[in-house]
Design a protein around this motif. Structure first.
Motif, PDB file in Angstrom:
ATOM      1  N   MET B   1       0.821  -1.210   0.000  1.00  0.00           N
ATOM      2  CA  MET B   1       0.000   0.000   0.000  1.00  0.00           C
ATOM      3  C   MET B   1       0.854   1.260   0.000  1.00  0.00           C
ATOM      4  SD  MET B   1      -3.179  -0.481  -0.259  1.00  0.00           S
ATOM      5  CE  MET B   1      -3.937   1.005   0.362  1.00  0.00           C
ATOM      6  N   VAL B   4       1.622   2.113  -3.438  1.00  0.00           N
ATOM      7  CA  VAL B   4       0.472   2.728  -4.111  1.00  0.00           C
ATOM      8  C   VAL B   4       0.311   4.180  -3.689  1.00  0.00           C
ATOM      9  CG1 VAL B   4      -2.036   2.678  -4.345  1.00  0.00           C
ATOM     10  CG2 VAL B   4      -0.743   0.572  -4.402  1.00  0.00           C
ATOM     11  N   ASN B   7       2.879   6.198  -5.284  1.00  0.00           N
ATOM     12  CA  ASN B   7       2.530   6.418  -6.686  1.00  0.00           C
ATOM     13  C   ASN B   7       1.400   7.425  -6.828  1.00  0.00           C
ATOM     14  OD1 ASN B   7       4.465   4.748  -7.599  1.00  0.00           O
ATOM     15  ND2 ASN B   7       3.137   2.975  -7.925  1.00  0.00           N
ATOM     16  N   ASN B   8       0.413   7.312  -5.910  1.00  0.00           N
ATOM     17  CA  ASN B   8      -0.689   8.278  -5.947  1.00  0.00           C
ATOM     18  C   ASN B   8      -0.166   9.692  -5.734  1.00  0.00           C
ATOM     19  OD1 ASN B   8      -2.753   6.588  -6.516  1.00  0.00           O
ATOM     20  ND2 ASN B   8      -3.371   6.254  -4.387  1.00  0.00           N
ATOM     21  N   VAL B  10       2.809  10.705  -6.372  1.00  0.00           N
ATOM     22  CA  VAL B  10       3.544  11.106  -7.575  1.00  0.00           C
ATOM     23  C   VAL B  10       2.570  11.606  -8.637  1.00  0.00           C
ATOM     24  CG1 VAL B  10       4.939  10.255  -9.511  1.00  0.00           C
ATOM     25  CG2 VAL B  10       5.505   9.605  -7.175  1.00  0.00           C
ATOM     26  N   GLU B  11       1.467  10.816  -8.806  1.00  0.00           N
ATOM     27  CA  GLU B  11       0.461  11.185  -9.798  1.00  0.00           C
ATOM     28  C   GLU B  11      -0.147  12.552  -9.472  1.00  0.00           C
ATOM     29  OE1 GLU B  11      -0.411   9.852 -12.543  1.00  0.00           O
ATOM     30  OE2 GLU B  11      -2.328  10.767 -13.011  1.00  0.00           O
ATOM     31  N   ARG B  14       2.339  15.173 -10.003  1.00  0.00           N
ATOM     32  CA  ARG B  14       2.558  15.433 -11.421  1.00  0.00           C
ATOM     33  C   ARG B  14       1.461  16.343 -11.972  1.00  0.00           C
ATOM     34  NH1 ARG B  14       0.892  14.055 -16.251  1.00  0.00           N
ATOM     35  NH2 ARG B  14      -0.815  12.815 -15.445  1.00  0.00           N
ATOM     36  N   GLY B  18       1.992  20.012 -13.242  1.00  0.00           N
ATOM     37  CA  GLY B  18       1.559  20.400 -14.583  1.00  0.00           C
ATOM     38  C   GLY B  18       0.657  21.602 -14.553  1.00  0.00           C
ATOM     39  N   ALA B  21       2.610  24.600 -13.482  1.00  0.00           N
ATOM     40  CA  ALA B  21       3.465  25.111 -14.566  1.00  0.00           C
ATOM     41  C   ALA B  21       2.638  25.901 -15.574  1.00  0.00           C
ATOM     42  CB  ALA B  21       4.166  23.954 -15.273  1.00  0.00           C
ATOM     43  N   LEU B  22       1.446  25.310 -15.876  1.00  0.00           N
ATOM     44  CA  LEU B  22       0.582  25.970 -16.854  1.00  0.00           C
ATOM     45  C   LEU B  22       0.093  27.319 -16.329  1.00  0.00           C
ATOM     46  CD1 LEU B  22      -0.627  25.469 -19.638  1.00  0.00           C
ATOM     47  CD2 LEU B  22      -2.626  24.513 -18.517  1.00  0.00           C
ATOM     48  N   ALA B  26       0.926  30.861 -17.731  1.00  0.00           N
ATOM     49  CA  ALA B  26      -0.168  31.758 -18.125  1.00  0.00           C
ATOM     50  C   ALA B  26      -0.062  33.077 -17.385  1.00  0.00           C
ATOM     51  CB  ALA B  26      -1.510  31.098 -17.833  1.00  0.00           C
ATOM     52  N   ILE B  29       2.848  35.129 -18.657  1.00  0.00           N
ATOM     53  CA  ILE B  29       2.558  35.722 -19.973  1.00  0.00           C
ATOM     54  C   ILE B  29       1.538  36.842 -19.832  1.00  0.00           C
ATOM     55  CG2 ILE B  29       1.493  35.273 -22.214  1.00  0.00           C
ATOM     56  CD1 ILE B  29       2.753  32.436 -22.013  1.00  0.00           C
ATOM     57  N   ALA B  30       0.454  36.499 -19.071  1.00  0.00           N
ATOM     58  CA  ALA B  30      -0.628  37.477 -18.970  1.00  0.00           C
ATOM     59  C   ALA B  30      -0.214  38.696 -18.158  1.00  0.00           C
ATOM     60  CB  ALA B  30      -1.860  36.822 -18.353  1.00  0.00           C
TER      61      ALA B  30
END
Lengths: 80, 457
Positions: B1, B4, B7-8, B10-11, B14, B18, B21-22, B26, B29-30
């Protein structure tokens, strides 16, 4: 995330988004900001046709962004 | 467990990374990138001088307007005088007077009928805007060739102001901008651009110490080797209502601001201990000096187009013996754009503007000064159309794709792209039409706009 009952392992696939995705995302944000500013500023300039077309561009771009995001999300979901 | 969970995490991380970062991208830039980039494109004014955008390049020679040996000093007769003579030649004696009488009657009818853009308040708004300009005359009053009221350095008990030419140029430009200049540049004096006559007197260059206006002549000292060329932005809110009395108010206001600006600047220069001659449309051609001072480029209109305000400017100048660093002509891709665009020529109701692909040396009447390359216009047709409206037209100025209020960033992006990638010029022309630019704005709406004015480029 729910653990399947018939197994004690879970495989999670991490798909790194390619570099060009971020380039496109940046471009998308840039264009959205540009068209949004144009829409607002054109109304102030009294150029209502330009403002209306810019609002349409903002909407189409936003819809395209949401659609691409949705499709990306689906393609990243592992098959059961 | 634990695996898991890790990994959860990490997910989750991530996804969060992401998203972060976006959002960061944004946000950057904005919040910073786009305005910074656009600011760099637009070259917003800072302090006393306007920083030109990177796509406005200084060049050694003007992009259009090359002179030949045929180029001579212009007579100084303005289009009003020439039109009157030509009208009499073509349509007989009294034809000009008859046309003026018909125009007055027509205008009165429009005022009574409350025709939008020609109502009494519209007409008088224009008349009010012209007040300062109409009260001037070359060499007298506001446009006096000698000091009006300023104390000289000697009267103040100090020496004349001295500084290196570059610093002097900055000082004079800062003062010009304060007095109302949208753009200002320094060009060398060229006697060829000075009219031969005005007010039925000769304009001569002499080895004099001070400018003079006598009963027989206007005297410009040969020591006056510097010309401060100035562009006064026109009110686009009014100009977009052309051809109406409101559109004409933009012209009158531009001229009145010009008179105030050159009069004030001339007094400032005299106060520093130098000579100065203020000039609006009188005394000399404004366009060639403005081209050589880097204010803009000569266009299909056969008028100056500036990168910042398009052709929606009124030009004026001050001649002086105050030594300053000269500016260079500029190239921002206008001539190439004009070759393809032709929107002004298509918009002109009188067909006065050239549709030729290439500029030439072929003039179209006595109002054109021969000996230089240009897209020459038919001023007779242009002026004939003026008689059909209130005082002036201005459609060509309003329809030019470079005439844009400086509110939307996209205008700077388009101008910058046109400068470096002329292949896109045709597309920009199509887009300009598709977006509805250059169409006449509702004249009645001007009075109820909040604020009613202020879109001065």
């Amino acid at each position: 995330m729910t653990m399947p009952s018939d197994t004690d392992t879970l495989t999670i696939t991490i798909r790194k988004r390619p570099w060009w995705f971020w380039v496109l995302a940046g471009l998308w944000v840039l264009l959205e900001v540009l068209f949004l500013q144009t829409a607002l500023a054109s109304a102030r300039e009294g150029e209502y046709r330009a403002a209306a077309i810019s609002w349409i561009a903002v909407g189409v771009l936003a819809a395209a962004g949401v659609l691409v995001g949705f499709l990306q999300g689906r393609s990243n979901t592992p098959a059961r | 467990m634990q695996g898991v969970d890790r990994n959860n995490n990490v997910e989750r991380e991530r996804k969060q990374t992401g998203r972060r970062a976006l959002l960061t991208a944004a946000g950057l830039i904005a919040a910073g990138g786009v305005p910074a980039a656009i600011s760099a494109l637009g070259g917003k004014p800072s302090g006393g001088s306007r920083k030109r955008a990177w796509w406005v390049k200084a060049v050694d020679r003007p992009t259009l307007g090359q002179k030949t040996g045929q180029f001579k000093r212009f007579s100084g007769d303005n289009i009003f005088v020439i039109y009157r003579q030509l009208k009499a030649q073509r349509d007989g004696a009294g034809s000009f007077e008859a046309e003026q009488a018909a125009k007055t009657k027509r205008l009165a009818g429009w005022m009574r009928d409350r025709k939008p853009g020609f109502r009494l308040p519209d007409h008088q708004l224009s008349e009010g805007a012209w007040t300062l300009m109409k009260s001037t005359e070359p060499g007298a009053g506001l446009l006096s060739w000698t000091r009006i009221a300023v104390n000289t350095p000697a009267e103040l008990g100090v020496g004349r102001h001295t500084a290196p030419p570059e610093e002097m140029a900055k000082t004079v430009k800062a003062a010009a901008r304060l007095y109302g200049a949208g753009l200002v540049g320094i060009a060398p004096m060229n006697e060829g651009y000075v009219n031969l006559r005005q007010e039925k007197k000769d304009i001569v260059f002499e080895d004099a110490e001070v400018p003079a206006v006598t009963d027989k002549k206007f005297v410009i000292p040969r020591t006056m080797k510097w010309v401060v060329s100035i562009a006064i932005p026109m009110d686009l809110d009014l100009l977009s209502r052309a051809p109406t009395s409101l559109g004409d108010a933009a012209t009158g206001l531009g001229y009145s601001h010009s008179a105030f600006t050159v009069a004030s600047l001339a007094e400032f220069i005299r106060g520093l201990g130098y000579q100065a001659i203020p000039s609006v449309n009188d005394t000399a051609l404004s366009v060639p000096f403005a081209v050589e001072a880097g204010i803009g480029e000569l266009s299909r209109l056969n008028k100056l187009v500036t990168p910042e305000f398009g052709p929606a400017v009124r030009l004026c100048k001050v001649f002086t013996d105050l030594p300053m660093a000269y500016d260079k002509p500029v190239d921002f891709g206008l001539v190439e754009f004009c070759r393809k665009c032709k929107k002004c020529a298509e918009s002109c109701p009188s067909g006065a503007l050239s549709f030729d692909d290439e500029p030439s040396f072929k003039t179209r009447g006595p109002w054109n000064n021969p000996g230089h390359k240009a897209w020459f216009e038919d001023s007779y047709l242009c002026f004939q159309h003026w008689q059909q409206v209130d005082n002036g037209c201005g459609i060509c100025l309003a329809s030019c794709p470079y005439t844009k209020a400086a509110q939307a960033w996209i205008h700077d992006v388009v101008k910058a792209t046109a400068s470096v990638a002329p292949a896109a010029d045709g597309l920009f022309r199509i887009m300009d039409n598709a977006l509805g630019y250059g169409r006449q704005h509702d004249p009645e709406q001007w009075w109820t706009r909040d604020p009613p004015s202020g879109a001065r480029g």
